[in-house]
Write a protein that holds these residues in place. Structure first.
Motif, mmCIF file in Angstrom:
data_model
loop_
_atom_site.group_PDB
_atom_site.id
_atom_site.type_symbol
_atom_site.label_atom_id
_atom_site.label_comp_id
_atom_site.label_asym_id
_atom_site.label_seq_id
_atom_site.Cartn_x
_atom_site.Cartn_y
_atom_site.Cartn_z
ATOM 1 N N GLN A 1 1.657 7.240 -6.520
ATOM 2 C CA GLN A 1 0.599 8.190 -6.870
ATOM 3 C C GLN A 1 0.951 9.610 -6.440
ATOM 4 O O GLN A 1 0.165 10.538 -6.638
ATOM 5 C CB GLN A 1 -0.734 7.781 -6.215
ATOM 6 C CG GLN A 1 -1.155 6.328 -6.450
ATOM 7 C CD GLN A 1 -1.090 5.932 -7.901
ATOM 8 O OE1 GLN A 1 -1.708 6.568 -8.755
ATOM 9 N NE2 GLN A 1 -0.363 4.857 -8.194
ATOM 10 N N GLY A 2 2.120 9.756 -5.839
ATOM 11 C CA GLY A 2 2.573 11.080 -5.433
ATOM 12 C C GLY A 2 2.187 11.466 -4.022
ATOM 13 O O GLY A 2 2.440 12.604 -3.600
ATOM 14 N N GLU A 3 1.573 10.558 -3.270
ATOM 15 C CA GLU A 3 1.185 10.877 -1.897
ATOM 16 C C GLU A 3 2.407 10.792 -0.986
ATOM 17 O O GLU A 3 3.201 9.846 -1.079
ATOM 18 C CB GLU A 3 0.086 9.924 -1.422
ATOM 19 C CG GLU A 3 -1.221 10.076 -2.194
ATOM 20 C CD GLU A 3 -2.394 9.488 -1.447
ATOM 21 O OE1 GLU A 3 -2.345 9.479 -0.198
ATOM 22 O OE2 GLU A 3 -3.357 9.047 -2.098
ATOM 23 N N LYS A 4 2.543 11.747 -0.093
ATOM 24 C CA LYS A 4 3.699 11.800 0.793
ATOM 25 C C LYS A 4 3.312 11.803 2.266
ATOM 26 O O LYS A 4 4.187 11.705 3.138
ATOM 27 C CB LYS A 4 4.530 13.046 0.476
ATOM 28 C CG LYS A 4 5.075 13.081 -0.945
ATOM 29 C CD LYS A 4 5.875 14.346 -1.198
ATOM 30 C CE LYS A 4 6.405 14.383 -2.628
ATOM 31 N NZ LYS A 4 7.182 15.628 -2.893
ATOM 32 N N HIS A 5 2.029 11.920 2.549
ATOM 33 C CA HIS A 5 1.596 12.040 3.942
ATOM 34 C C HIS A 5 0.777 10.822 4.366
ATOM 35 O O HIS A 5 0.073 10.205 3.563
ATOM 36 C CB HIS A 5 0.771 13.317 4.125
ATOM 37 C CG HIS A 5 1.482 14.565 3.684
ATOM 38 N ND1 HIS A 5 2.542 15.098 4.376
ATOM 39 C CD2 HIS A 5 1.276 15.376 2.601
ATOM 40 C CE1 HIS A 5 2.968 16.192 3.757
ATOM 41 N NE2 HIS A 5 2.216 16.384 2.680
ATOM 42 N N ARG A 6 0.875 10.496 5.625
ATOM 43 C CA ARG A 6 0.109 9.399 6.251
ATOM 44 C C ARG A 6 0.300 8.078 5.501
ATOM 45 O O ARG A 6 -0.634 7.317 5.304
ATOM 46 C CB ARG A 6 -1.382 9.762 6.316
ATOM 47 C CG ARG A 6 -1.668 10.962 7.219
ATOM 48 C CD ARG A 6 -3.153 11.228 7.395
ATOM 49 N NE ARG A 6 -3.813 11.527 6.149
ATOM 50 C CZ ARG A 6 -4.713 10.755 5.574
ATOM 51 N NH1 ARG A 6 -5.041 9.604 6.122
ATOM 52 N NH2 ARG A 6 -5.293 11.112 4.434
ATOM 53 N N LEU A 7 1.542 7.807 5.090
ATOM 54 C CA LEU A 7 1.824 6.540 4.443
ATOM 55 C C LEU A 7 1.932 5.444 5.503
ATOM 56 O O LEU A 7 2.459 5.679 6.598
ATOM 57 C CB LEU A 7 3.136 6.620 3.652
ATOM 58 C CG LEU A 7 3.163 7.608 2.485
ATOM 59 C CD1 LEU A 7 4.532 7.594 1.829
ATOM 60 C CD2 LEU A 7 2.081 7.266 1.469
ATOM 61 N N PRO A 8 1.417 4.232 5.223
ATOM 62 C CA PRO A 8 1.532 3.127 6.197
ATOM 63 C C PRO A 8 2.998 2.883 6.545
ATOM 64 O O PRO A 8 3.868 2.885 5.667
ATOM 65 C CB PRO A 8 0.936 1.938 5.447
ATOM 66 C CG PRO A 8 0.054 2.538 4.403
ATOM 67 C CD PRO A 8 0.711 3.826 4.002
ATOM 68 N N GLY A 9 3.258 2.668 7.815
ATOM 69 C CA GLY A 9 4.629 2.464 8.264
ATOM 70 C C GLY A 9 4.964 1.006 8.492
ATOM 71 O O GLY A 9 4.155 0.101 8.226
ATOM 72 N N THR B 1 0.837 -1.211 0.000
ATOM 73 C CA THR B 1 0.000 0.000 0.000
ATOM 74 C C THR B 1 0.865 1.252 0.000
ATOM 75 O O THR B 1 0.604 2.205 -0.751
ATOM 76 C CB THR B 1 -0.932 0.010 1.222
ATOM 77 O OG1 THR B 1 -1.693 -1.207 1.256
ATOM 78 C CG2 THR B 1 -1.889 1.190 1.162
ATOM 79 N N ARG B 2 1.903 1.246 0.828
ATOM 80 C CA ARG B 2 2.809 2.399 0.882
ATOM 81 C C ARG B 2 3.478 2.629 -0.472
ATOM 82 O O ARG B 2 3.553 3.759 -0.952
ATOM 83 C CB ARG B 2 3.873 2.161 1.958
ATOM 84 C CG ARG B 2 4.854 3.329 2.120
ATOM 85 C CD ARG B 2 5.823 3.104 3.282
ATOM 86 N NE ARG B 2 6.638 1.910 3.102
ATOM 87 C CZ ARG B 2 6.483 0.783 3.815
ATOM 88 N NH1 ARG B 2 5.539 0.722 4.741
ATOM 89 N NH2 ARG B 2 7.259 -0.255 3.604
ATOM 90 N N ASN B 3 3.928 1.555 -1.098
ATOM 91 C CA ASN B 3 4.597 1.685 -2.405
ATOM 92 C C ASN B 3 3.638 2.240 -3.459
ATOM 93 O O ASN B 3 4.015 3.097 -4.270
ATOM 94 C CB ASN B 3 5.137 0.328 -2.858
ATOM 95 C CG ASN B 3 6.263 -0.160 -1.986
ATOM 96 O OD1 ASN B 3 6.878 0.613 -1.242
ATOM 97 N ND2 ASN B 3 6.554 -1.450 -2.052
ATOM 98 N N TRP B 4 2.393 1.764 -3.439
ATOM 99 C CA TRP B 4 1.436 2.232 -4.440
ATOM 100 C C TRP B 4 1.078 3.697 -4.204
ATOM 101 O O TRP B 4 1.023 4.500 -5.143
ATOM 102 C CB TRP B 4 0.175 1.370 -4.409
ATOM 103 C CG TRP B 4 -0.791 1.753 -5.487
ATOM 104 C CD1 TRP B 4 -0.774 1.376 -6.801
ATOM 105 C CD2 TRP B 4 -1.928 2.623 -5.345
ATOM 106 N NE1 TRP B 4 -1.819 1.949 -7.488
ATOM 107 C CE2 TRP B 4 -2.545 2.719 -6.620
ATOM 108 C CE3 TRP B 4 -2.493 3.312 -4.272
ATOM 109 C CZ2 TRP B 4 -3.688 3.485 -6.843
ATOM 110 C CZ3 TRP B 4 -3.625 4.077 -4.490
ATOM 111 C CH2 TRP B 4 -4.220 4.158 -5.759
ATOM 112 N N LEU B 5 0.837 4.045 -2.944
ATOM 113 C CA LEU B 5 0.499 5.432 -2.636
ATOM 114 C C LEU B 5 1.643 6.375 -2.999
ATOM 115 O O LEU B 5 1.428 7.481 -3.509
ATOM 116 C CB LEU B 5 0.162 5.568 -1.151
ATOM 117 C CG LEU B 5 -1.162 4.933 -0.696
ATOM 118 C CD1 LEU B 5 -1.280 4.993 0.822
ATOM 119 C CD2 LEU B 5 -2.350 5.627 -1.353
ATOM 120 N N ALA B 6 2.883 5.924 -2.760
ATOM 121 C CA ALA B 6 4.034 6.754 -3.102
ATOM 122 C C ALA B 6 4.118 6.983 -4.613
ATOM 123 O O ALA B 6 4.463 8.081 -5.069
ATOM 124 C CB ALA B 6 5.313 6.100 -2.598
#
Length: 405
Positions: A213-221, A206-211
């Motif tokens: 998409q350009g998302e930088k905040h509240r990424l799963p840790g 999920t973190r890799n996919w969101l990244a």
């Protein structure tokens, strides 16, 4: 001078290059075999339930259905996943060629032996079935230990799976084992695997996919102490339920575990991944885990909550959905194809989810029970049949761009 280790490495490399594509990775025969057996075993069970056939096994029909869906179908997928993950963990070449064919053949022999155990005997059937998990644990353990890898606890889970299967066989043979003990232990172990492995791959993917998409905040840790605590309470709750399925302490622990796993899932950003079915289905599949735990805990306190609904939330729901999520994704990835869900793959996810929903809701009497059961089987079994149709040919083909084909 060539060392023995170098000789073994070269032998394994030769097996890889000389083997047909179907035997170049554990995921190929075991994903195909597991999906096929899910369809076959479910069909045989439904026909037997309708009185259309008498199964030639020494097990009671329900006991056979339970054993084969858990230790046959799920066991095959565990083998495929483990044999595919180990090379990534250790950097060693995968088990391939004749050794892989022999292991897959042992699994298939166990399935046939149990099905026809009324003719060949329960002892031989049990020996083949238990033997498969012992051999799998030995093969996996050798690879992990040789690389001094930290994932040996997962190998121990496979070894415990052998003991759970043995306990289920002992119950079927009338050995005085507590009813359902082996099956409950098997469910416990698969729940632990989903909790462990799901907790690694879901936030990571999920973190890799969101990244991307350009998302930088509240990424799963990465997993934290909270995750470790949630897994620990889940193990404790399932162990208590296995030992005392109707005890109120087990019920309280199950409710606590379900709540902890739900909180865990909420931290992984599942709602933001809905545009990528390959990622989103992992969240949907894992969601069945807290639902099943909460239902199972509630069933101990509230008579209106059917125990069978809880068990099928964990099996048809969590196991079925997570298995298809992992099989589709890893088949695409390990055969060099783009990690993209086409329409057929989305249909697979919809079918397995709808089938699980109908199976879990059937005991509540919200709809006609018989009709719900039939459509549940069509949806759930149809998902695995569609997997065979869409992904089966891929499992028999060479990896895209493979220079050794």
């Amino acid at each position: 001078m060539i060392t023995r280790g170098e000789q073994m490495l070269e032998l394994r490399r030769m097996r890889m290059t000389a083997s047909p594509a179907f035997l170049r990775g554990g995921f190929r025969p075991f994903y195909f075999g597991g999906a096929a057996w899910a369809v076959v075993a479910l069909t045989l069970w439904l026909v037997a339930l309708a009185g259309g056939v008498v199964l030639p096994t020494v097990m009671e029909p329900l006991a056979w259905h339970r054993h084969e869906m858990l230790f046959g179908f799920v066991g095959a997928v565990i083998a495929g996943f483990l044999l595919t993950a180990i090379p990534n963990w250790t950097g060693r070449l995968p088990i391939a060629g004749l050794p892989l064919a022999a292991l897959a053949g042992l699994w298939l022999a166990a399935r046939m032996a149990i099905l026809f155990s009324a003719s060949i005997g329960a002892g031989l059937a049990a020996a083949l079935d238990i033997g498969f998990f012992l051999v799998l644990a030995a093969v996996a353990g050798r690879e992990v230990l040789a690389a001094k890898n930290r994932n040996f606890p997962i190998v121990l889970v496979v070894l415990l799976f052998a003991f759970a299967s043995a306990t289920d066989h002992a119950e079927a043979m009338g050995a005085g084992v507590a009813p359902g003990l082996g099956a409950h232990a098997g469910i416990l172990l698969v729940v632990v695997l989903i909790s462990l492995i799901g907790g690694r791959i879901i936030p990571s993917f999920t973190r890799n996919w969101l990244a991307k998409q350009g998302e930088k905040h509240r990424l799963p840790g990465q997993p934290t102490r909270f995750d470790i605590g949630a897994i620990a309470i889940t193990v404790l709750a399932m162990a208590a339920w296995t030992a005392a399925p109707f005890h109120r302490v087990a019920g309280l622990l199950l409710l606590l575990a379900g709540t902890a796993q739900l909180a865990r899932l909420s931290r992984w950003g599942g709602a933001r991944s809905v545009r990528d079915p390959l990622v989103f289905i992992l969240h949907v599949g894992f969601a069945w885990l807290p639902v099943g735990l909460l239902l199972l805990g509630a069933s101990i306190f509230v008579a209106a909550v059917p125990r069978t609904a809880a068990i099928h939330a964990l099996t048809a729901g969590a196991m079925g959905s997570m298995i298809l999520a992992v099989m589709t994704r890893s088949t695409l990835g390990h055969t060099g194809r783009a990690l993209r869900a086409d329409g057929a793959t989305v249909a697979i996810y919809v079918l397995v989810t709808a089938g699980a929903l109908l199976r879990v809701s059937a005991p509540f009497g919200l709809f006609d029970y018989t009709l719900s059961m039939r459509w549940s089987a069509v949806g759930w079994g149809g998902a695995f049949l569609l997997f065979l149709i869409v992904y089966g040919p891929i499992l028999f083909r060479h990896r895209l761009g493979d220079p050794t084909k």
